[in-house]
Motif scaffolding. Structure first.
Motif, PDB file in Angstrom:
ATOM      1  N   ALA A   1      27.480 -82.567  -6.870  1.00  0.00           N
ATOM      2  CA  ALA A   1      26.062 -82.888  -6.992  1.00  0.00           C
ATOM      3  C   ALA A   1      25.270 -81.662  -7.421  1.00  0.00           C
ATOM      4  CB  ALA A   1      25.528 -83.419  -5.661  1.00  0.00           C
ATOM      5  N   ALA A   2      25.627 -80.503  -6.884  1.00  0.00           N
ATOM      6  CA  ALA A   2      24.947 -79.263  -7.272  1.00  0.00           C
ATOM      7  C   ALA A   2      25.244 -78.916  -8.723  1.00  0.00           C
ATOM      8  CB  ALA A   2      25.380 -78.122  -6.357  1.00  0.00           C
ATOM      9  N   ALA A   3      26.504 -79.072  -9.130  1.00  0.00           N
ATOM     10  CA  ALA A   3      26.875 -78.799 -10.517  1.00  0.00           C
ATOM     11  C   ALA A   3      26.114 -79.706 -11.471  1.00  0.00           C
ATOM     12  CB  ALA A   3      28.378 -78.969 -10.700  1.00  0.00           C
ATOM     13  N   SER A   4      25.974 -80.953 -11.090  1.00  0.00           N
ATOM     14  CA  SER A   4      25.244 -81.908 -11.921  1.00  0.00           C
ATOM     15  C   SER A   4      23.768 -81.555 -11.998  1.00  0.00           C
ATOM     16  CB  SER A   4      25.417 -83.317 -11.356  1.00  0.00           C
ATOM     17  OG  SER A   4      24.673 -84.252 -12.094  1.00  0.00           O
ATOM     18  N   ALA A   5      23.205 -81.118 -10.877  1.00  0.00           N
ATOM     19  CA  ALA A   5      21.769 -80.851 -10.803  1.00  0.00           C
ATOM     20  C   ALA A   5      21.339 -79.697 -11.693  1.00  0.00           C
ATOM     21  CB  ALA A   5      21.371 -80.559  -9.357  1.00  0.00           C
ATOM     22  N   VAL A   6      22.249 -78.772 -11.989  1.00  0.00           N
ATOM     23  CA  VAL A   6      21.875 -77.597 -12.778  1.00  0.00           C
ATOM     24  C   VAL A   6      22.490 -77.619 -14.177  1.00  0.00           C
ATOM     25  CG1 VAL A   6      21.428 -76.124 -10.789  1.00  0.00           C
ATOM     26  CG2 VAL A   6      23.754 -76.265 -11.706  1.00  0.00           C
ATOM     27  N   GLY A   7      22.891 -78.793 -14.637  1.00  0.00           N
ATOM     28  CA  GLY A   7      23.331 -78.919 -16.025  1.00  0.00           C
ATOM     29  C   GLY A   7      22.165 -78.723 -16.973  1.00  0.00           C
ATOM     30  N   ASP A   8      22.440 -78.189 -18.150  1.00  0.00           N
ATOM     31  CA  ASP A   8      21.376 -77.939 -19.126  1.00  0.00           C
ATOM     32  C   ASP A   8      20.593 -79.200 -19.461  1.00  0.00           C
ATOM     33  OD1 ASP A   8      21.558 -75.141 -19.718  1.00  0.00           O
ATOM     34  OD2 ASP A   8      23.413 -75.532 -20.799  1.00  0.00           O
ATOM     35  N   ASP A   9      21.306 -80.301 -19.673  1.00  0.00           N
ATOM     36  CA  ASP A   9      20.618 -81.530 -20.059  1.00  0.00           C
ATOM     37  C   ASP A   9      19.709 -82.042 -18.947  1.00  0.00           C
ATOM     38  OD1 ASP A   9      22.925 -81.985 -18.563  1.00  0.00           O
ATOM     39  OD2 ASP A   9      23.362 -83.908 -19.503  1.00  0.00           O
ATOM     40  N   THR A  10      20.188 -81.973 -17.715  1.00  0.00           N
ATOM     41  CA  THR A  10      19.381 -82.427 -16.582  1.00  0.00           C
ATOM     42  C   THR A  10      18.143 -81.560 -16.394  1.00  0.00           C
ATOM     43  OG1 THR A  10      21.340 -83.305 -15.463  1.00  0.00           O
ATOM     44  CG2 THR A  10      19.416 -82.836 -14.093  1.00  0.00           C
ATOM     45  N   LEU A  11      18.309 -80.250 -16.482  1.00  0.00           N
ATOM     46  CA  LEU A  11      17.171 -79.345 -16.311  1.00  0.00           C
ATOM     47  C   LEU A  11      16.155 -79.505 -17.432  1.00  0.00           C
ATOM     48  CD1 LEU A  11      18.958 -76.070 -15.128  1.00  0.00           C
ATOM     49  CD2 LEU A  11      17.620 -77.661 -13.746  1.00  0.00           C
ATOM     50  N   GLN A  12      16.633 -79.670 -18.657  1.00  0.00           N
ATOM     51  CA  GLN A  12      15.708 -79.815 -19.784  1.00  0.00           C
ATOM     52  C   GLN A  12      14.947 -81.139 -19.708  1.00  0.00           C
ATOM     53  OE1 GLN A  12      17.487 -79.112 -23.606  1.00  0.00           O
ATOM     54  NE2 GLN A  12      17.963 -76.969 -23.161  1.00  0.00           N
ATOM     55  N   LYS A  13      15.623 -82.205 -19.322  1.00  0.00           N
ATOM     56  CA  LYS A  13      14.939 -83.488 -19.179  1.00  0.00           C
ATOM     57  C   LYS A  13      13.855 -83.404 -18.109  1.00  0.00           C
ATOM     58  CE  LYS A  13      18.768 -86.463 -20.645  1.00  0.00           C
ATOM     59  NZ  LYS A  13      19.802 -87.447 -20.188  1.00  0.00           N
TER      60      LYS A  13
END
Length: 278
Positions: free
Chosen positions: A224-236
């Motif tokens: 969940a942490a890895a997913s939360a700090v993905g580039d696509d997630t952060l940019q969205k």
């Protein structure tokens, strides 16, 4: 994660009581790039740049019981990484040099330059040190919706993964490419570089589980942490759309996939992100 009552690392430099100091700015060129790319989070480079350089002097920080517990926790995690990576290096005929974890509040000075807490956790290869403002522990839950102690353990293990890359010589090979490639081309290497650190954090988790330290749900917390700090997630979240050419850490799916691959594999050899698929 089962951590209470276990041994803590002696390689912890606790500067929290110092508060944010007025600190000298970092030099240009490669040093500036290093300070940015070793931040755990990606996102708007302008935010990072705003946090690098001189700062205003601040009053000494007051630590809380919650902060002190978090400090103890990350110290235990660091001790686990020391034990596990020392063994892995020995099995591969190598010698592991233990890094130092610097805990700070507000802003900090490293051999790679000065940075503020909003940069996120980072590793500086010039001094073999990890830097963490423990407020990020709370942010994982409140801002990134990635609760749980093992989410923070993954963060520490990821930064230690960058230390492993430095000891293996990968950092020395990748960073000079910035001088020869366009920003877009270099970003592709940065993504692979960060994904390898995610893989190495998974390797650590594999061995930590083998020692009996993991509990039900821990791996899910890390994913969940890895997913939360993905580039696509952060940019969205920040701007409502994605600019793939500006990615520096990898998508949420890539970060989860490489962490999980390291967790399943448990070896250094399986982490060649530069010549592998997504």
């Amino acid at each position: 994660m089962k951590w209470q009552g276990r041994a803590r690392s002696t390689n912890v430099d606790d500067r929290r009581a110092m508060g944010g100091k007025g600190i000298a700015g970092i030099g240009g060129g490669l040093g500036l790039i290093i300070a940015i790319i070793f931040a755990f989070m990606s996102g708007d480079p302008g935010v990072v740049l705003d946090q690098i350089g001189g700062g205003q002097a601040a009053a000494p920080a007051q630590t809380t019981a919650q902060d002190d517990e978090a400090a103890e926790f990350v110290s235990v995690v660091l001790a686990d990484t020391e034990r596990i990576w020392t063994q892995i290096f020995e099995e591969n005929g190598l010698e592991y040099t233990e890094p130092t974890l610097v805990l700070y509040t507000g802003s900090v000075e490293s051999a790679c330059g000065a940075a503020g807490a909003s940069v996120g956790p980072f590793y500086c290869p010039a001094d073999y040190k990890l830097y963490i403002d423990l407020s990020f522990y709370t942010e994982l839950t409140t801002k990134y919706n990635a609760p749980g102690d093992f989410a923070m353990a993954y963060v520490v293990a990821h930064e230690v993964g960058h230390h492993v890359q430095t000891l293996l010589g990968t950092t020395e090979k990748v960073m000079p490419l910035r001088q020869r490639l366009s920003e877009e081309e270099f970003n592709k290497y940065l993504v692979r570089f960060e994904l390898q650190a995610d893989y190495f954090s998974g390797v650590w988790a594999h061995h930590a589980e083998g020692l009996g330290y993991l509990e039900d749900g821990d791996i899910e917390e890390a994913l969940a942490a890895a997913s939360a700090v993905g580039d696509d997630t952060l940019q969205k979240r920040a701007q409502g759309y994605v600019v793939e050419e500006s990615f520096t850490h990898g998508t949420s799916e890539q970060r989860k996939a490489w962490f999980y691959k390291g967790y399943e594999n448990g070896t250094i050899q399986g982490g060649d992100t530069f010549n592998s698929g997504p």
